[in-house]
Motif scaffolding. Structure first.
Motif, PDB file in Angstrom:
ATOM      1  N   ASP A 253       0.601  -1.593  -0.274  1.00  0.00           N
ATOM      2  CA  ASP A 253       0.053  -0.195   0.133  1.00  0.00           C
ATOM      3  C   ASP A 253       0.838   1.009  -0.355  1.00  0.00           C
ATOM      4  N   THR A 254       0.786   2.336  -0.854  1.00  0.00           N
ATOM      5  CA  THR A 254       1.612   2.799  -0.800  1.00  0.00           C
ATOM      6  C   THR A 254       1.740   4.066  -0.458  1.00  0.00           C
TER       7      THR A 254
ATOM      8  N   ILE B  10       2.194   7.432  -4.177  1.00  0.00           N
ATOM      9  CA  ILE B  10       1.546   7.820  -5.980  1.00  0.00           C
ATOM     10  C   ILE B  10      -0.075   7.580  -5.691  1.00  0.00           C
ATOM     11  N   PHE B  11      -0.595   7.833  -5.126  1.00  0.00           N
ATOM     12  CA  PHE B  11      -2.047   8.097  -5.219  1.00  0.00           C
ATOM     13  C   PHE B  11      -2.561   7.235  -4.385  1.00  0.00           C
ATOM     14  N   GLY B  12      -2.689   6.627  -3.438  1.00  0.00           N
ATOM     15  CA  GLY B  12      -2.748   5.670  -2.783  1.00  0.00           C
ATOM     16  C   GLY B  12      -2.610   4.384  -3.322  1.00  0.00           C
ATOM     17  N   LYS B  13      -1.692   3.539  -4.160  1.00  0.00           N
ATOM     18  CA  LYS B  13      -2.471   2.463  -4.707  1.00  0.00           C
ATOM     19  C   LYS B  13      -1.952   1.409  -4.561  1.00  0.00           C
ATOM     20  N   HIS B  14      -2.439   0.142  -4.707  1.00  0.00           N
ATOM     21  CA  HIS B  14      -1.383  -1.198  -3.899  1.00  0.00           C
ATOM     22  C   HIS B  14      -0.905  -1.795  -5.350  1.00  0.00           C
ATOM     23  N   VAL B  15       0.136  -1.807  -5.364  1.00  0.00           N
ATOM     24  CA  VAL B  15       1.598  -2.988  -5.772  1.00  0.00           C
ATOM     25  C   VAL B  15       1.748  -3.734  -5.809  1.00  0.00           C
TER      26      VAL B  15
END
Length: 82
Positions: free
Chosen positions: A49-50, A54-59
């Motif tokens: 969970d970033t 970077i806009f609250g993305k999951h990578v």
């Protein structure tokens, strides 16, 4: 190719250790926290969970990118840049 999806023995990852909530550190700084993980043979990964970075993305990161797990500091170090 399957080694990309397996934890490196030199990372000090111990199967059964929950990484949820651990900070994730790239080679150039902090990128987020582990949201979830898998330990499936040949298809292991962590989901990061970033947050607002970077806009609250999951990578999704393959387990093979994990170079070190520091249980004491609750950190996962990956061999990637931001």
């Amino acid at each position: 190719m399957s080694e990309m999806w397996s934890y490196n023995p030199e990372s000090h990852y111990t199967p059964g250790t929950s990484l949820a909530g651990f900070k994730v550190e790239a080679t150039d700084g902090h990128i987020g926290k582990v949201d979830e993980e898998t330990e499936e043979v040949g298809s292991s990964f962590i989901v990061v969970d970033t947050g607002p970075w970077i806009f609250g993305k999951h990578v999704l990161l393959p387990a093979g990118t994990v170079v070190r797990v520091d249980v004491k500091e609750k950190e996962v170090h990956v061999n990637l840049t931001k």
